[in-house]
Design a protein around this motif. Structure first.
Motif, mmCIF file in Angstrom:
data_model
loop_
_atom_site.group_PDB
_atom_site.id
_atom_site.type_symbol
_atom_site.label_atom_id
_atom_site.label_comp_id
_atom_site.label_asym_id
_atom_site.label_seq_id
_atom_site.Cartn_x
_atom_site.Cartn_y
_atom_site.Cartn_z
ATOM 1 N N VAL A 111 0.855 -1.188 0.000
ATOM 2 C CA VAL A 111 0.000 0.000 0.000
ATOM 3 C C VAL A 111 0.888 1.234 0.000
ATOM 4 O O VAL A 111 2.051 1.188 0.390
ATOM 5 C CB VAL A 111 -0.972 0.052 1.208
ATOM 6 C CG1 VAL A 111 -1.952 -1.109 1.185
ATOM 7 C CG2 VAL A 111 -0.228 0.090 2.526
ATOM 8 N N THR B 233 -4.646 6.173 3.240
ATOM 9 C CA THR B 233 -4.585 5.317 2.065
ATOM 10 C C THR B 233 -5.968 4.730 1.845
ATOM 11 O O THR B 233 -6.754 4.621 2.788
ATOM 12 C CB THR B 233 -3.530 4.198 2.227
ATOM 13 O OG1 THR B 233 -3.361 3.534 0.980
ATOM 14 C CG2 THR B 233 -3.918 3.188 3.291
ATOM 15 N N ILE C 40 -7.964 1.357 0.424
ATOM 16 C CA ILE C 40 -7.787 -0.040 0.038
ATOM 17 C C ILE C 40 -9.079 -0.567 -0.587
ATOM 18 O O ILE C 40 -10.171 -0.100 -0.260
ATOM 19 C CB ILE C 40 -7.374 -0.927 1.231
ATOM 20 C CG1 ILE C 40 -8.464 -0.960 2.308
ATOM 21 C CG2 ILE C 40 -6.043 -0.475 1.808
ATOM 22 C CD1 ILE C 40 -8.276 -2.029 3.367
ATOM 23 N N GLU D 208 -14.473 0.107 -1.370
ATOM 24 C CA GLU D 208 -13.203 0.621 -0.863
ATOM 25 C C GLU D 208 -13.403 1.248 0.510
ATOM 26 O O GLU D 208 -14.497 1.696 0.835
ATOM 27 C CB GLU D 208 -12.640 1.685 -1.801
ATOM 28 C CG GLU D 208 -12.268 1.169 -3.167
ATOM 29 C CD GLU D 208 -11.724 2.254 -4.065
ATOM 30 O OE1 GLU D 208 -10.888 1.922 -4.913
ATOM 31 O OE2 GLU D 208 -12.119 3.433 -3.918
#
Length: 190
Positions: free
Chosen positions: A134, A159, A161, A178
């Motif tokens: 990531v 971030t 994912i 997400e």
């Protein structure tokens, strides 16, 4: 005179050649000056926010060589808290985090690139037994002396994912594929 000049030159070169060691920090989770949060769309109509109440970590940072920075964070997944007891029970179960099988999540950095007050932190995230790379967008918040005679440094980062990449298969609908993970850390220099 030559011997004295030579000795001074050798000493000066030794000082210049000695690398400056990175400063090591422990993330201040005891003083509640750090957090690991997440957000995900609920049906595409609103945001569901949650956090992990228990985690530990440490990082190193060198102002002269910031690109050598490193961080490691370990999260107790059972400490998940979305401010709703029944939902938390479901999120801790096998449909989502499966905390009995996967009691820990972990992030370990592999590289850091600083660009002024911002940076890009790359690393490996292990979640639900799946390990994937990531990238975290980082903002440096600040650094300095604290009132107790210590020194602190803080960063924030986030971030996004894709849930299926980490083994989350429960269908939450197309708007909820997400999740954003947000970290805010304040480290105390060791």
């Amino acid at each position: 005179m030559k011997k004295s000049l030579f000795s001074s030159l050798v000493l000066a070169l030794a000082v210049v050649a000695t690398p400056v060691a990175a400063e090591d920090y422990v993330i201040d989770t005891k003083g509640a000056h750090a957090s690991v949060q997440f957000k995900i769309k609920h049906l595409g109509y609103s945001w569901l926010y949650g956090r992990f109440n228990t985690f530990v970590g440490e990082f190193s940072y060198d102002e002269k060589q910031p690109n050598s920075a490193k961080i490691s964070v370990t999260i107790d997944t059972a400490s998940l808290d979305s401010n709703h007891a029944e939902r938390d029970k479901h999120l801790r179960g096998s449909d989502f985090f499966d905390v009995k099988k996967y009691p820990r999540a972990k992030f370990v950095s592999t590289s850091y690139k600083e660009m002024g007050e911002k940076g890009e932190l790359k690393g490996i995230l292990t979640l639900r037994g799946v390990t994937k790379p990531v990238t975290i967008a980082v903002n440096q918040i600040g650094a300095g002396d604290d009132p107790w005679g210590g020194f602190r440094r803080g960063f924030a980062g986030s971030t996004t994912i894709t849930l299926a990449d980490f083994g989350f298969t429960y269908n939450l609908g197309p708007a909820s594929r997400e999740a954003e993970i947000m970290l805010s850390i304040e480290g105390i220099r060791k």
